[in-house]
Design a protein around this motif. Structure first.
Motif, PDB file in Angstrom:
ATOM      1  N   ASP A  49       0.824  -1.214   0.000  1.00  0.00           N
ATOM      2  CA  ASP A  49       0.000   0.000   0.000  1.00  0.00           C
ATOM      3  C   ASP A  49       0.855   1.260   0.000  1.00  0.00           C
ATOM      4  O   ASP A  49       0.532   2.248  -0.683  1.00  0.00           O
ATOM      5  CB  ASP A  49      -0.926   0.002   1.225  1.00  0.00           C
ATOM      6  N   LEU A  50       1.956   1.248   0.759  1.00  0.00           N
ATOM      7  CA  LEU A  50       2.846   2.417   0.794  1.00  0.00           C
ATOM      8  C   LEU A  50       3.524   2.631  -0.554  1.00  0.00           C
ATOM      9  O   LEU A  50       3.671   3.776  -1.008  1.00  0.00           O
ATOM     10  CB  LEU A  50       3.900   2.232   1.896  1.00  0.00           C
ATOM     11  N   THR A  51       3.936   1.536  -1.198  1.00  0.00           N
ATOM     12  CA  THR A  51       4.557   1.643  -2.523  1.00  0.00           C
ATOM     13  C   THR A  51       3.571   2.240  -3.518  1.00  0.00           C
ATOM     14  O   THR A  51       3.923   3.110  -4.328  1.00  0.00           O
ATOM     15  CB  THR A  51       5.020   0.261  -3.020  1.00  0.00           C
ATOM     16  N   GLN A  52       2.340   1.782  -3.448  1.00  0.00           N
ATOM     17  CA  GLN A  52       1.295   2.302  -4.328  1.00  0.00           C
ATOM     18  C   GLN A  52       1.044   3.787  -4.071  1.00  0.00           C
ATOM     19  O   GLN A  52       0.948   4.590  -5.015  1.00  0.00           O
ATOM     20  CB  GLN A  52       0.004   1.517  -4.115  1.00  0.00           C
ATOM     21  N   LEU A  53       0.980   4.158  -2.804  1.00  0.00           N
ATOM     22  CA  LEU A  53       0.715   5.548  -2.437  1.00  0.00           C
ATOM     23  C   LEU A  53       1.848   6.473  -2.870  1.00  0.00           C
ATOM     24  O   LEU A  53       1.616   7.521  -3.498  1.00  0.00           O
ATOM     25  CB  LEU A  53       0.505   5.643  -0.922  1.00  0.00           C
ATOM     26  N   ILE A  54       3.084   6.089  -2.548  1.00  0.00           N
ATOM     27  CA  ILE A  54       4.242   6.916  -2.890  1.00  0.00           C
ATOM     28  C   ILE A  54       4.413   7.025  -4.402  1.00  0.00           C
ATOM     29  O   ILE A  54       4.684   8.113  -4.942  1.00  0.00           O
ATOM     30  CB  ILE A  54       5.517   6.340  -2.245  1.00  0.00           C
ATOM     31  N   SER A  55       4.245   5.917  -5.104  1.00  0.00           N
ATOM     32  CA  SER A  55       4.410   5.914  -6.562  1.00  0.00           C
ATOM     33  C   SER A  55       3.358   6.774  -7.244  1.00  0.00           C
ATOM     34  O   SER A  55       3.645   7.445  -8.247  1.00  0.00           O
ATOM     35  CB  SER A  55       4.331   4.481  -7.101  1.00  0.00           C
ATOM     36  N   THR A  56       2.140   6.763  -6.716  1.00  0.00           N
ATOM     37  CA  THR A  56       1.057   7.566  -7.302  1.00  0.00           C
ATOM     38  C   THR A  56       1.381   9.048  -7.266  1.00  0.00           C
ATOM     39  O   THR A  56       1.094   9.786  -8.222  1.00  0.00           O
ATOM     40  CB  THR A  56      -0.269   7.309  -6.554  1.00  0.00           C
ATOM     41  N   PHE A  57       2.013   9.498  -6.181  1.00  0.00           N
ATOM     42  CA  PHE A  57       2.280  10.928  -6.015  1.00  0.00           C
ATOM     43  C   PHE A  57       3.639  11.379  -6.559  1.00  0.00           C
ATOM     44  O   PHE A  57       3.791  12.529  -6.971  1.00  0.00           O
ATOM     45  CB  PHE A  57       2.187  11.309  -4.525  1.00  0.00           C
ATOM     46  N   TYR A  58       4.621  10.477  -6.584  1.00  0.00           N
ATOM     47  CA  TYR A  58       5.977  10.911  -6.913  1.00  0.00           C
ATOM     48  C   TYR A  58       6.575  10.291  -8.171  1.00  0.00           C
ATOM     49  O   TYR A  58       7.625  10.741  -8.630  1.00  0.00           O
ATOM     50  CB  TYR A  58       6.911  10.617  -5.724  1.00  0.00           C
ATOM     51  N   ILE A  59       5.952   9.256  -8.741  1.00  0.00           N
ATOM     52  CA  ILE A  59       6.469   8.634  -9.969  1.00  0.00           C
ATOM     53  C   ILE A  59       5.529   8.970 -11.120  1.00  0.00           C
ATOM     54  O   ILE A  59       4.397   8.474 -11.165  1.00  0.00           O
ATOM     55  CB  ILE A  59       6.601   7.098  -9.807  1.00  0.00           C
ATOM     56  N   LYS A  60       5.979   9.803 -12.024  1.00  0.00           N
ATOM     57  CA  LYS A  60       5.112  10.290 -13.099  1.00  0.00           C
ATOM     58  C   LYS A  60       4.636   9.174 -14.017  1.00  0.00           C
ATOM     59  O   LYS A  60       3.499   9.177 -14.472  1.00  0.00           O
ATOM     60  CB  LYS A  60       5.847  11.357 -13.918  1.00  0.00           C
ATOM     61  N   SER A  61       5.513   8.220 -14.307  1.00  0.00           N
ATOM     62  CA  SER A  61       5.166   7.160 -15.253  1.00  0.00           C
ATOM     63  C   SER A  61       4.232   6.103 -14.648  1.00  0.00           C
ATOM     64  O   SER A  61       3.704   5.263 -15.375  1.00  0.00           O
ATOM     65  CB  SER A  61       6.437   6.482 -15.771  1.00  0.00           C
ATOM     66  N   TYR A  62       4.025   6.147 -13.335  1.00  0.00           N
ATOM     67  CA  TYR A  62       3.215   5.115 -12.662  1.00  0.00           C
ATOM     68  C   TYR A  62       1.772   5.102 -13.170  1.00  0.00           C
ATOM     69  O   TYR A  62       1.189   4.036 -13.379  1.00  0.00           O
ATOM     70  CB  TYR A  62       3.240   5.346 -11.152  1.00  0.00           C
ATOM     71  N   ALA A  63       1.206   6.282 -13.375  1.00  0.00           N
ATOM     72  CA  ALA A  63      -0.194   6.384 -13.795  1.00  0.00           C
ATOM     73  C   ALA A  63      -0.429   5.807 -15.189  1.00  0.00           C
ATOM     74  O   ALA A  63      -1.545   5.375 -15.502  1.00  0.00           O
ATOM     75  CB  ALA A  63      -0.651   7.839 -13.752  1.00  0.00           C
ATOM     76  N   SER A  64       0.603   5.793 -16.018  1.00  0.00           N
ATOM     77  CA  SER A  64       0.454   5.304 -17.389  1.00  0.00           C
ATOM     78  C   SER A  64       0.618   3.788 -17.507  1.00  0.00           C
ATOM     79  O   SER A  64       0.433   3.224 -18.588  1.00  0.00           O
ATOM     80  CB  SER A  64       1.473   5.993 -18.306  1.00  0.00           C
ATOM     81  N   LEU A  65       0.959   3.132 -16.408  1.00  0.00           N
ATOM     82  CA  LEU A  65       1.148   1.688 -16.438  1.00  0.00           C
ATOM     83  C   LEU A  65      -0.193   0.958 -16.499  1.00  0.00           C
ATOM     84  O   LEU A  65      -1.223   1.485 -16.074  1.00  0.00           O
ATOM     85  CB  LEU A  65       1.914   1.229 -15.184  1.00  0.00           C
ATOM     86  N   THR A  66      -0.151  -0.264 -17.004  1.00  0.00           N
ATOM     87  CA  THR A  66      -1.351  -1.088 -16.999  1.00  0.00           C
ATOM     88  C   THR A  66      -1.623  -1.578 -15.573  1.00  0.00           C
ATOM     89  O   THR A  66      -0.765  -1.448 -14.688  1.00  0.00           O
ATOM     90  CB  THR A  66      -1.186  -2.301 -17.929  1.00  0.00           C
ATOM     91  N   LYS A  67      -2.786  -2.169 -15.346  1.00  0.00           N
ATOM     92  CA  LYS A  67      -3.138  -2.649 -14.021  1.00  0.00           C
ATOM     93  C   LYS A  67      -2.157  -3.714 -13.542  1.00  0.00           C
ATOM     94  O   LYS A  67      -1.696  -3.678 -12.388  1.00  0.00           O
ATOM     95  CB  LYS A  67      -4.562  -3.218 -14.042  1.00  0.00           C
ATOM     96  N   ILE A  68      -1.808  -4.641 -14.416  1.00  0.00           N
ATOM     97  CA  ILE A  68      -0.863  -5.703 -14.053  1.00  0.00           C
ATOM     98  C   ILE A  68       0.507  -5.121 -13.772  1.00  0.00           C
ATOM     99  O   ILE A  68       1.201  -5.556 -12.824  1.00  0.00           O
ATOM    100  CB  ILE A  68      -0.773  -6.763 -15.167  1.00  0.00           C
ATOM    101  N   GLN A  69       0.933  -4.136 -14.557  1.00  0.00           N
ATOM    102  CA  GLN A  69       2.239  -3.511 -14.331  1.00  0.00           C
ATOM    103  C   GLN A  69       2.270  -2.799 -12.995  1.00  0.00           C
ATOM    104  O   GLN A  69       3.287  -2.835 -12.294  1.00  0.00           O
ATOM    105  CB  GLN A  69       2.561  -2.542 -15.461  1.00  0.00           C
ATOM    106  N   ARG A  70       1.175  -2.140 -12.614  1.00  0.00           N
ATOM    107  CA  ARG A  70       1.122  -1.460 -11.313  1.00  0.00           C
ATOM    108  C   ARG A  70       1.170  -2.475 -10.165  1.00  0.00           C
ATOM    109  O   ARG A  70       1.826  -2.234  -9.146  1.00  0.00           O
ATOM    110  CB  ARG A  70      -0.142  -0.595 -11.207  1.00  0.00           C
ATOM    111  N   ILE A  71       0.495  -3.595 -10.339  1.00  0.00           N
ATOM    112  CA  ILE A  71       0.537  -4.641  -9.313  1.00  0.00           C
ATOM    113  C   ILE A  71       1.960  -5.178  -9.168  1.00  0.00           C
ATOM    114  O   ILE A  71       2.460  -5.355  -8.048  1.00  0.00           O
ATOM    115  CB  ILE A  71      -0.434  -5.786  -9.670  1.00  0.00           C
ATOM    116  N   GLU A  72       2.618  -5.430 -10.296  1.00  0.00           N
ATOM    117  CA  GLU A  72       3.994  -5.926 -10.237  1.00  0.00           C
ATOM    118  C   GLU A  72       4.928  -4.876  -9.656  1.00  0.00           C
ATOM    119  O   GLU A  72       5.846  -5.203  -8.887  1.00  0.00           O
ATOM    120  CB  GLU A  72       4.469  -6.338 -11.630  1.00  0.00           C
TER     121      GLU A  72
END
Length: 275
Positions: A49-72
């Motif tokens: 959950d922390l990885t998801q939260l931090i990546s959402t706010f600070y990693i620009k490319s995170y939002a463009s990933l597919t659902k499976i890529q975000r899970i991985e």
């Protein structure tokens, strides 16, 4: 504003009860394996959950990933944190702690354990259970059968060592190989972020080569040599533990050699493109 005397005493009473509960049950030797496994699974969820939260706010490319890529992406955050934790603990037990030292005469080295060594293995079992569950739930999106085999063998061996108290030294020796996991994950992150042609990607490949050579090739050789020197103690283990000492490291060593061959080919190919 001062806390009333009765309220302060009530808070202190609840605090003492909580501490007694932790010492008597959660950290008591009979319950340690179970609480550490549950704690390991809980920590995996927390890190996810922390990885998801931090990546959402600070990693620009995170939002463009597919659902499976975000899970991985998030699951690799879990494996990186676990790798750092278990590597530090393993290095301590194998090279610095007196628990498994040959100079300590308190029993056979193959039967030594402590509350801390059991706790560390329990957290690791929790991680392997959580990660294996994700692999099977989303199979084969997060990894093929080789990853399922690796996690299954590792989880069984670590769990047996934790519950039985046998061969914990060799378990921690093998777990040092987790030091390569953050580098592997970083390579995936760089690739996913479109940085495959960057200098960071090349440096990462070189770091993987040397860390893999040390932790997954040479260290395995040292482990087998240590087993050879202490075979008179190893042979006194339960037959299942005895088989695990030889079978699991042997299978993992073969897999490591196969992966190392791919690492060498990939690094040579990458270096040739730079010339």
């Amino acid at each position: 504003m001062a806390v009333p005397r009765k309220t302060a005493m009530a808070i202190k009473s609840y605090q003492n009860q909580a501490e007694d509960l932790v010492k008597s049950y959660l950290l008591a030797d009979p319950f340690m394996p179970y609480t550490s496994v549950i704690g390991g699974i809980f920590l995996c969820k927390l890190v996810y959950d922390l990885t998801q939260l931090i990546s959402t706010f600070y990693i620009k490319s995170y939002a463009s990933l597919t659902k499976i890529q975000r899970i991985e992406w998030n699951s690799r955050g879990i494996s990186s944190i676990h790798a750092i934790f278990i590597t530090v603990l393993s290095l301590y037990f194998v090279f610095w702690s007196d628990l498994f030292s040959d100079q300590q005469l308190a029993g056979l080295v193959t039967f030594r354990s402590s509350s801390l060594s059991v706790f560390g293995l329990g957290v690791s079992v929790g991680y392997f259970c959580a990660d294996l569950g994700m692999l099977l739930w989303l199979y084969p999106s997060l990894g093929g059968m080789e990853y399922v085999l690796h996690h299954s063998l590792a989880g069984i061996a670590v769990a047996y060592s934790m519950f039985s108290g046998e061969g914990q030294l060799y378990t921690y020796m093998i777990l040092i190989s987790e030091i390569t996991t953050p580098e592997i994950n970083m390579r995936w992150y760089l690739d996913t972020a479109g940085m495959k042609r960057s200098s960071a990607y090349l440096i990462n490949g070189i770091v993987i080569f040397f860390s893999w050579l040390g932790a997954r090739i040479l260290l395995f050789g040292y482990m087998f040599y240590h087993v050879y020197l202490h075979y008179d103690q190893v042979i006194q283990m339960h037959i299942f533990g005895y088989m695990l000492v030889f079978a699991v490291p042997a299978v993992l060593a073969i897999m490591n050699l196969m992966w190392f061959g791919k690492i060498i080919k990939g690094l040579i190919k990458q270096l040739s493109k730079r010339q």
